[in-house]
Structures are given as C-alpha cells and as structure tokens.
Design a protein around this motif. Structure first.
Motif, PDB file in Angstrom:
ATOM      1  N   PHE A  79      -3.792  -0.469  -8.254  1.00 14.07           N
ATOM      2  CA  PHE A  79      -4.979   0.227  -8.742  1.00 14.07           C
ATOM      3  C   PHE A  79      -4.879   0.460 -10.244  1.00 14.07           C
ATOM      4  O   PHE A  79      -3.780   0.507 -10.797  1.00 14.07           O
ATOM      5  CB  PHE A  79      -5.128   1.579  -8.033  1.00 14.07           C
ATOM      6  N   ARG A  80      -6.029   0.612 -10.879  1.00 18.70           N
ATOM      7  CA  ARG A  80      -6.055   0.970 -12.292  1.00 18.70           C
ATOM      8  C   ARG A  80      -5.175   2.205 -12.478  1.00 18.70           C
ATOM      9  O   ARG A  80      -5.241   3.148 -11.695  1.00 18.70           O
ATOM     10  CB  ARG A  80      -7.491   1.276 -12.722  1.00 18.70           C
ATOM     11  N   GLY A  81      -4.321   2.167 -13.457  1.00 22.22           N
ATOM     12  CA  GLY A  81      -3.367   3.251 -13.674  1.00 22.22           C
ATOM     13  C   GLY A  81      -1.993   2.929 -13.128  1.00 22.22           C
ATOM     14  O   GLY A  81      -1.037   3.652 -13.375  1.00 22.22           O
ATOM     15  N   GLY A  82      -1.893   1.837 -12.326  1.00 24.32           N
ATOM     16  CA  GLY A  82      -0.597   1.361 -11.886  1.00 24.32           C
ATOM     17  C   GLY A  82      -0.156   1.730 -10.487  1.00 24.32           C
ATOM     18  O   GLY A  82       0.870   1.230 -10.016  1.00 24.32           O
ATOM     19  N   ALA A  83      -0.867   2.619  -9.796  1.00 29.53           N
ATOM     20  CA  ALA A  83      -0.477   2.969  -8.425  1.00 29.53           C
ATOM     21  C   ALA A  83      -0.615   1.748  -7.524  1.00 29.53           C
ATOM     22  O   ALA A  83      -1.542   0.945  -7.685  1.00 29.53           O
ATOM     23  CB  ALA A  83      -1.353   4.103  -7.909  1.00 29.53           C
ATOM     24  N   THR A  84       0.309   1.595  -6.584  1.00 30.09           N
ATOM     25  CA  THR A  84       0.248   0.483  -5.644  1.00 30.09           C
ATOM     26  C   THR A  84       0.098   1.019  -4.235  1.00 30.09           C
ATOM     27  O   THR A  84       0.467   2.158  -3.938  1.00 30.09           O
ATOM     28  CB  THR A  84       1.510  -0.400  -5.719  1.00 30.09           C
ATOM     29  N   ALA A  85      -0.445   0.193  -3.366  1.00 30.21           N
ATOM     30  CA  ALA A  85      -0.589   0.558  -1.962  1.00 30.21           C
ATOM     31  C   ALA A  85      -0.414  -0.690  -1.108  1.00 30.21           C
ATOM     32  O   ALA A  85      -0.901  -1.763  -1.459  1.00 30.21           O
ATOM     33  CB  ALA A  85      -1.958   1.174  -1.704  1.00 30.21           C
ATOM     34  N   ARG A  86       0.294  -0.508  -0.023  1.00 33.59           N
ATOM     35  CA  ARG A  86       0.415  -1.573   0.968  1.00 33.59           C
ATOM     36  C   ARG A  86      -0.627  -1.277   2.042  1.00 33.59           C
ATOM     37  O   ARG A  86      -0.707  -0.149   2.538  1.00 33.59           O
ATOM     38  CB  ARG A  86       1.821  -1.595   1.547  1.00 33.59           C
ATOM     39  N   GLU A  87      -1.413  -2.281   2.355  1.00 34.69           N
ATOM     40  CA  GLU A  87      -2.483  -2.103   3.341  1.00 34.69           C
ATOM     41  C   GLU A  87      -2.396  -3.154   4.430  1.00 34.69           C
ATOM     42  O   GLU A  87      -2.044  -4.299   4.162  1.00 34.69           O
ATOM     43  CB  GLU A  87      -3.858  -2.222   2.665  1.00 34.69           C
ATOM     44  N   GLU A  88      -2.719  -2.727   5.629  1.00 30.86           N
ATOM     45  CA  GLU A  88      -2.917  -3.649   6.738  1.00 30.86           C
ATOM     46  C   GLU A  88      -4.414  -3.656   7.034  1.00 30.86           C
ATOM     47  O   GLU A  88      -5.019  -2.593   7.191  1.00 30.86           O
ATOM     48  CB  GLU A  88      -2.138  -3.206   7.968  1.00 30.86           C
ATOM     49  N   VAL A  89      -4.984  -4.853   7.082  1.00 35.27           N
ATOM     50  CA  VAL A  89      -6.410  -4.982   7.333  1.00 35.27           C
ATOM     51  C   VAL A  89      -6.584  -5.757   8.632  1.00 35.27           C
ATOM     52  O   VAL A  89      -6.057  -6.852   8.802  1.00 35.27           O
ATOM     53  CB  VAL A  89      -7.122  -5.723   6.181  1.00 35.27           C
ATOM     54  N   GLU A  90      -7.325  -5.155   9.536  1.00 35.66           N
ATOM     55  CA  GLU A  90      -7.586  -5.765  10.839  1.00 35.66           C
ATOM     56  C   GLU A  90      -9.063  -6.126  10.894  1.00 35.66           C
ATOM     57  O   GLU A  90      -9.931  -5.275  10.672  1.00 35.66           O
ATOM     58  CB  GLU A  90      -7.233  -4.755  11.930  1.00 35.66           C
ATOM     59  N   LEU A  91      -9.353  -7.398  11.187  1.00 35.29           N
ATOM     60  CA  LEU A  91     -10.734  -7.890  11.189  1.00 35.29           C
ATOM     61  C   LEU A  91     -11.203  -8.167  12.618  1.00 35.29           C
ATOM     62  O   LEU A  91     -10.509  -8.848  13.378  1.00 35.29           O
ATOM     63  CB  LEU A  91     -10.826  -9.177  10.366  1.00 35.29           C
ATOM     64  N   HIS A  92     -12.358  -7.653  12.947  1.00 33.80           N
ATOM     65  CA  HIS A  92     -13.004  -7.909  14.233  1.00 33.80           C
ATOM     66  C   HIS A  92     -14.320  -8.598  13.917  1.00 33.80           C
ATOM     67  O   HIS A  92     -15.278  -7.940  13.483  1.00 33.80           O
ATOM     68  CB  HIS A  92     -13.196  -6.602  15.006  1.00 33.80           C
TER      69      HIS A  92
END
Length: 157
Positions: A63-76
C-alpha cells in the motif's frame, strides 16, 4: 466497540451510461482486479501473485506508505470474490447481484474493519450509513468506471 463493518452498492449500468457492461465483462474485470489491483485500487502500489489456482489467489500487496498485506482471494464465478487480509482479519467481499428490476449491481462489503477507517481505538461513535457510504461507495464506482474504460478500450470482451 467492535471494528466497523459496512457494505455499499452501486448500479453497474445506471440510465444513460454507455457502454452497458455485461455480467461476464463485470466478472472478468473483477478477476483482473484480483490479479492486477493497482489498476483498480489507487492505494495499492504493487502486487505479487504468490499462487493462483484460478478460483483461489494468494497475493502480497503493498500500500501507499509501504505497508504490506498478504491476502487470500477466493472466487466464486460470476458472483463473489472474498478478499481475506490475513494479518488484520478483515474480509472484503465484492458481490455481483441483481436488484428487483434485474439491473446489475456491484457491492463491496467490509467485515471486521475498514482499512484506514477504524474508530475502535478512539471510542468514537459509529459513523452514519451516509458517512460510511461516502468512504466505500467511491471505491465501487471507481471499479465500475475502470471496467467500463477497459470495455471501451477493448481490454475486456
């Protein structure tokens, strides 16, 4: 006080807007949003897809500002994309639906918090639906506008 949860919906094809986006185009655009979020979410500056099975994507976003996030995305297919932010427990859901007049609708919901908009620590009262809609609604509108531009530019069939 619990963390904020909220959902905002927008008509995909309001009267007079061209071109009309089909359900298939909307879904294809949302799939693209999963894999290339920088095209849709201005606060995301980069994304690395770690694993992609087609119906489940694991990604790391910055993200802007340098924060990171790990995400799991599930698609239906054609209906729901669940974005689970593993570090925060926030679940963002993109839902494709139809209203009572069979008009295509896109809804973004946030459960367990709204990134960058949390009042739990300050003890502030829950913002009104109108205030929260001003926070979430523009993201829904921006996604629809981005998909519409991609349709115009021939990037989505």
């Amino acid at each position: 006080m619990s963390k904020l949860s909220f959902a905002a919906s927008r008509l995909v094809n309001p009267p007079g807007v061209e071109p009309v986006i089909t359900e298939a185009q909307l879904w294809t655009g949302l799939q693209r949003k999963v894999r290339f979020p920088t095209e849709f979410v201005p606060v995301i500056t980069s994304c690395e897809v770690i694993n992609d099975t087609g119906s489940k994507v694991v990604r790391s976003v910055v993200f802007r500002g340098g924060a990171t996030a790990r995400e799991e995305v599930e698609l239906h297919e054609y209906t729901i994309a669940y974005f689970d932010m593993l570090e925060t427990g926030i679940r963002i859901t993109n839902v494709v639906s139809y209203d009572e007049e069979d008009r295509l609708v896109l809804t973004f919901s946030f459960a367990g918090g709204i990134p960058g908009y949390d009042t739990s620590a300050s003890g502030a009262a829950r913002p009104s639906a109108k205030e929260l809609n001003k926070v979430i609604g523009p993201g829904v509108e921006h996604t629809i506008q981005t998909i519409r531009k991609m349709v115009v530019d021939g990037k989505l069939a």
